[in-house]
Design a protein around this motif. Sequence first.
Motif, PDB file in Angstrom:
ATOM      1  N   PRO A  44       8.195  18.844   9.397  1.00 11.69           N
ATOM      2  CA  PRO A  44       7.733  19.814   8.386  1.00 11.69           C
ATOM      3  C   PRO A  44       7.698  19.237   6.973  1.00 11.69           C
ATOM      4  CG  PRO A  44       9.994  20.271   9.001  1.00 11.69           C
ATOM      5  CD  PRO A  44       9.529  19.183   9.916  1.00 11.69           C
ATOM      6  N   ALA A  45       8.296  18.068   6.783  1.00 11.24           N
ATOM      7  CA  ALA A  45       8.333  17.460   5.447  1.00 11.24           C
ATOM      8  C   ALA A  45       7.102  16.574   5.237  1.00 11.24           C
ATOM      9  CB  ALA A  45       9.607  16.632   5.292  1.00 11.24           C
ATOM     10  N   TYR A  46       6.473  16.704   4.076  1.00 15.14           N
ATOM     11  CA  TYR A  46       5.362  15.817   3.720  1.00 15.14           C
ATOM     12  C   TYR A  46       5.948  14.474   3.307  1.00 15.14           C
ATOM     13  CZ  TYR A  46       1.192  14.016   1.373  1.00 15.14           C
ATOM     14  OH  TYR A  46       0.121  13.242   0.999  1.00 15.14           O
ATOM     15  N   ARG A  47       5.597  13.417   4.005  1.00 11.00           N
ATOM     16  CA  ARG A  47       6.183  12.104   3.755  1.00 11.00           C
ATOM     17  C   ARG A  47       5.105  11.118   3.298  1.00 11.00           C
ATOM     18  NH1 ARG A  47      11.343  11.829   5.870  1.00 11.00           N
ATOM     19  NH2 ARG A  47      11.891  13.417   7.425  1.00 11.00           N
ATOM     20  N   SER A  48       5.480  10.257   2.370  1.00  6.55           N
ATOM     21  CA  SER A  48       4.612   9.176   1.909  1.00  6.55           C
ATOM     22  C   SER A  48       5.332   7.858   2.154  1.00  6.55           C
ATOM     23  CB  SER A  48       4.287   9.335   0.415  1.00  6.55           C
ATOM     24  OG  SER A  48       3.478  10.480   0.194  1.00  6.55           O
ATOM     25  N   VAL A  49       4.965   7.185   3.222  1.00 10.46           N
ATOM     26  CA  VAL A  49       5.652   5.953   3.613  1.00 10.46           C
ATOM     27  C   VAL A  49       4.735   4.756   3.323  1.00 10.46           C
ATOM     28  CG1 VAL A  49       6.787   4.705   5.478  1.00 10.46           C
ATOM     29  CG2 VAL A  49       6.869   7.208   5.418  1.00 10.46           C
ATOM     30  N   PRO A  50       5.177   3.818   2.499  1.00 10.34           N
ATOM     31  CA  PRO A  50       4.332   2.660   2.176  1.00 10.34           C
ATOM     32  C   PRO A  50       4.326   1.638   3.312  1.00 10.34           C
ATOM     33  CG  PRO A  50       6.457   2.427   1.131  1.00 10.34           C
ATOM     34  CD  PRO A  50       6.472   3.768   1.816  1.00 10.34           C
ATOM     35  N   VAL A  51       3.377   0.733   3.262  1.00  7.52           N
ATOM     36  CA  VAL A  51       3.353  -0.416   4.178  1.00  7.52           C
ATOM     37  C   VAL A  51       3.067  -1.669   3.362  1.00  7.52           C
ATOM     38  CG1 VAL A  51       2.638   0.896   6.203  1.00  7.52           C
ATOM     39  CG2 VAL A  51       0.892  -0.090   4.714  1.00  7.52           C
ATOM     40  N   VAL A  59     -12.302  -3.365   6.909  1.00  6.28           N
ATOM     41  CA  VAL A  59     -11.146  -2.610   7.403  1.00  6.28           C
ATOM     42  C   VAL A  59     -10.774  -1.565   6.350  1.00  6.28           C
ATOM     43  CG1 VAL A  59      -8.728  -2.745   8.114  1.00  6.28           C
ATOM     44  CG2 VAL A  59     -10.313  -4.603   8.692  1.00  6.28           C
ATOM     45  N   ILE A  60     -10.728  -0.311   6.762  1.00  8.87           N
ATOM     46  CA  ILE A  60     -10.322   0.777   5.872  1.00  8.87           C
ATOM     47  C   ILE A  60      -9.033   1.379   6.425  1.00  8.87           C
ATOM     48  CG2 ILE A  60     -10.947   3.028   4.898  1.00  8.87           C
ATOM     49  CD1 ILE A  60     -13.873   2.214   5.151  1.00  8.87           C
ATOM     50  N   LEU A  61      -7.999   1.417   5.595  1.00  7.28           N
ATOM     51  CA  LEU A  61      -6.695   1.934   6.011  1.00  7.28           C
ATOM     52  C   LEU A  61      -6.324   3.166   5.204  1.00  7.28           C
ATOM     53  CD1 LEU A  61      -4.627  -1.412   6.148  1.00  7.28           C
ATOM     54  CD2 LEU A  61      -5.958  -0.349   7.990  1.00  7.28           C
ATOM     55  N   ASN A  62      -5.595   4.079   5.836  1.00  4.46           N
ATOM     56  CA  ASN A  62      -5.072   5.262   5.151  1.00  4.46           C
ATOM     57  C   ASN A  62      -3.654   5.520   5.636  1.00  4.46           C
ATOM     58  OD1 ASN A  62      -4.517   8.384   5.289  1.00  4.46           O
ATOM     59  ND2 ASN A  62      -5.905   8.043   3.572  1.00  4.46           N
ATOM     60  N   THR A  63      -2.733   5.777   4.699  1.00  6.76           N
ATOM     61  CA  THR A  63      -1.309   5.897   5.050  1.00  6.76           C
ATOM     62  C   THR A  63      -0.804   7.344   5.063  1.00  6.76           C
ATOM     63  OG1 THR A  63      -0.815   5.377   2.740  1.00  6.76           O
ATOM     64  CG2 THR A  63      -0.650   3.577   4.323  1.00  6.76           C
ATOM     65  N   CYS A  64      -1.703   8.310   5.251  1.00  2.00           N
ATOM     66  CA  CYS A  64      -1.246   9.700   5.400  1.00  2.00           C
ATOM     67  C   CYS A  64      -0.557   9.882   6.756  1.00  2.00           C
ATOM     68  CB  CYS A  64      -2.426  10.662   5.296  1.00  2.00           C
ATOM     69  SG  CYS A  64      -3.059  10.858   3.614  1.00  2.00           S
ATOM     70  N   GLN A  65       0.220  10.942   6.875  1.00  2.00           N
ATOM     71  CA  GLN A  65       0.936  11.219   8.113  1.00  2.00           C
ATOM     72  C   GLN A  65      -0.022  11.464   9.273  1.00  2.00           C
ATOM     73  OE1 GLN A  65       3.564  14.058   5.852  1.00  2.00           O
ATOM     74  NE2 GLN A  65       4.850  13.813   7.648  1.00  2.00           N
ATOM     75  N   HIS A  66       0.475  11.198  10.477  1.00  2.00           N
ATOM     76  CA  HIS A  66      -0.303  11.459  11.689  1.00  2.00           C
ATOM     77  C   HIS A  66      -0.546  12.973  11.792  1.00  2.00           C
ATOM     78  CE1 HIS A  66      -1.355  11.728  15.942  1.00  2.00           C
ATOM     79  NE2 HIS A  66      -1.515  10.414  15.937  1.00  2.00           N
ATOM     80  N   PRO A  67      -1.739  13.392  12.211  1.00  2.00           N
ATOM     81  CA  PRO A  67      -2.029  14.843  12.256  1.00  2.00           C
ATOM     82  C   PRO A  67      -1.170  15.613  13.242  1.00  2.00           C
ATOM     83  CG  PRO A  67      -3.766  13.575  13.319  1.00  2.00           C
ATOM     84  CD  PRO A  67      -2.895  12.584  12.612  1.00  2.00           C
ATOM     85  N   LEU A  87       0.866  -1.175   0.000  1.00  2.00           N
ATOM     86  CA  LEU A  87       0.000   0.000   0.000  1.00  2.00           C
ATOM     87  C   LEU A  87       0.905   1.228   0.000  1.00  2.00           C
ATOM     88  CD1 LEU A  87      -2.798   1.334   0.263  1.00  2.00           C
ATOM     89  CD2 LEU A  87      -2.550   1.127   2.759  1.00  2.00           C
ATOM     90  N   PRO A  88       0.898   2.019  -1.071  1.00  2.00           N
ATOM     91  CA  PRO A  88       1.785   3.198  -1.120  1.00  2.00           C
ATOM     92  C   PRO A  88       1.463   4.195  -0.008  1.00  2.00           C
ATOM     93  CG  PRO A  88       0.856   2.695  -3.287  1.00  2.00           C
ATOM     94  CD  PRO A  88       0.087   1.876  -2.288  1.00  2.00           C
ATOM     95  N   GLY A  89       2.395   5.102   0.262  1.00  2.00           N
ATOM     96  CA  GLY A  89       2.119   6.183   1.197  1.00  2.00           C
ATOM     97  C   GLY A  89       1.039   7.097   0.665  1.00  2.00           C
ATOM     98  N   SER A  90       0.353   7.801   1.576  1.00  2.00           N
ATOM     99  CA  SER A  90      -0.720   8.744   1.215  1.00  2.00           C
ATOM    100  C   SER A  90      -1.808   8.072   0.377  1.00  2.00           C
ATOM    101  CB  SER A  90      -0.144   9.947   0.459  1.00  2.00           C
ATOM    102  OG  SER A  90       0.882  10.569   1.193  1.00  2.00           O
ATOM    103  N   SER A  91      -2.147   6.854   0.737  1.00  2.00           N
ATOM    104  CA  SER A  91      -3.146   6.091  -0.023  1.00  2.00           C
ATOM    105  C   SER A  91      -4.182   5.501   0.922  1.00  2.00           C
ATOM    106  CB  SER A  91      -2.475   4.958  -0.805  1.00  2.00           C
ATOM    107  OG  SER A  91      -1.541   5.465  -1.724  1.00  2.00           O
ATOM    108  N   THR A  92      -5.303   5.087   0.343  1.00  2.00           N
ATOM    109  CA  THR A  92      -6.373   4.473   1.121  1.00  2.00           C
ATOM    110  C   THR A  92      -6.681   3.105   0.540  1.00  2.00           C
ATOM    111  OG1 THR A  92      -7.276   6.696   1.474  1.00  2.00           O
ATOM    112  CG2 THR A  92      -8.666   4.854   2.104  1.00  2.00           C
ATOM    113  N   TRP A  93      -7.072   2.176   1.412  1.00  2.00           N
ATOM    114  CA  TRP A  93      -7.267   0.769   1.035  1.00  2.00           C
ATOM    115  C   TRP A  93      -8.408   0.222   1.865  1.00  2.00           C
ATOM    116  CZ3 TRP A  93      -6.948  -3.699   4.061  1.00  2.00           C
ATOM    117  CH2 TRP A  93      -6.684  -4.918   3.419  1.00  2.00           C
TER     118      TRP A  93
END
Length: 241
Positions: free
Chosen positions: A199-206, A186-194, A15-21
Amino acid sequence: MSFEVSSETLWQETLPGSSTWSHVLKRGTALRITAGGDHANVGALMLNADNFSERLNLPDTLKAQHIARLTTGAVLYSDMARILCSITDDTLGWHDPLGGCSDAAMVAAKYGPLDYQTARNDWHQNALDGFLIELAKYGLGPRDLMMNINFFSKVEVKDDGTMTFIEGHAKAAASVELRAEMNTLVILNTCQHPMDPDPAYRSVPVELEIKRVPAPAADDVCRNFRLENARGFTLTERYFL
């Protein structure tokens, strides 16, 4: 990163970063989530897949087990006191049930606005919109939202109620495993914790792995984690008689 596959594996994907599944995790199977890098965060919503009016209730989950974090042994209660999923394995020891999720205004203010037309797949996404889009695929909407879990993130609460995000908690290859006690959407989202101050926008896959697992035995770590959990398992098992 190497990703070991169990002989019981039914499905695996990245599942790529910044994605929903989303997926209906069947009773008798488990979902293992493995961080593909440092700074991973996975927001999660859960509903009874056979009756969407029953859904994850984090306040009851925390109160019933006298906890403010999630780790091995903890179960995830629905608003009908049944158990949607159990946490059967965890390499981190702390997953956040308190911090919520990001929205569009928060992400734009923190990282700057960057839309799809400008940045294509590198655009700045937020967890709330991701959850709402995924819920819509099942005929659900904003009124069906609930408090979400943030796997791989840690938020401490001081005696005065101050909440602090702990940086550097999530490491590459950390993992958590959820056993479905009910058929669970189950709905997952890989955006950063609020609350992540980075300060960097990160997209971390799982990495996601679904596998077949045995039913919880009498000495199961989750059944015996708290006295209330024995009652929760009884109610859940009776639901399938």
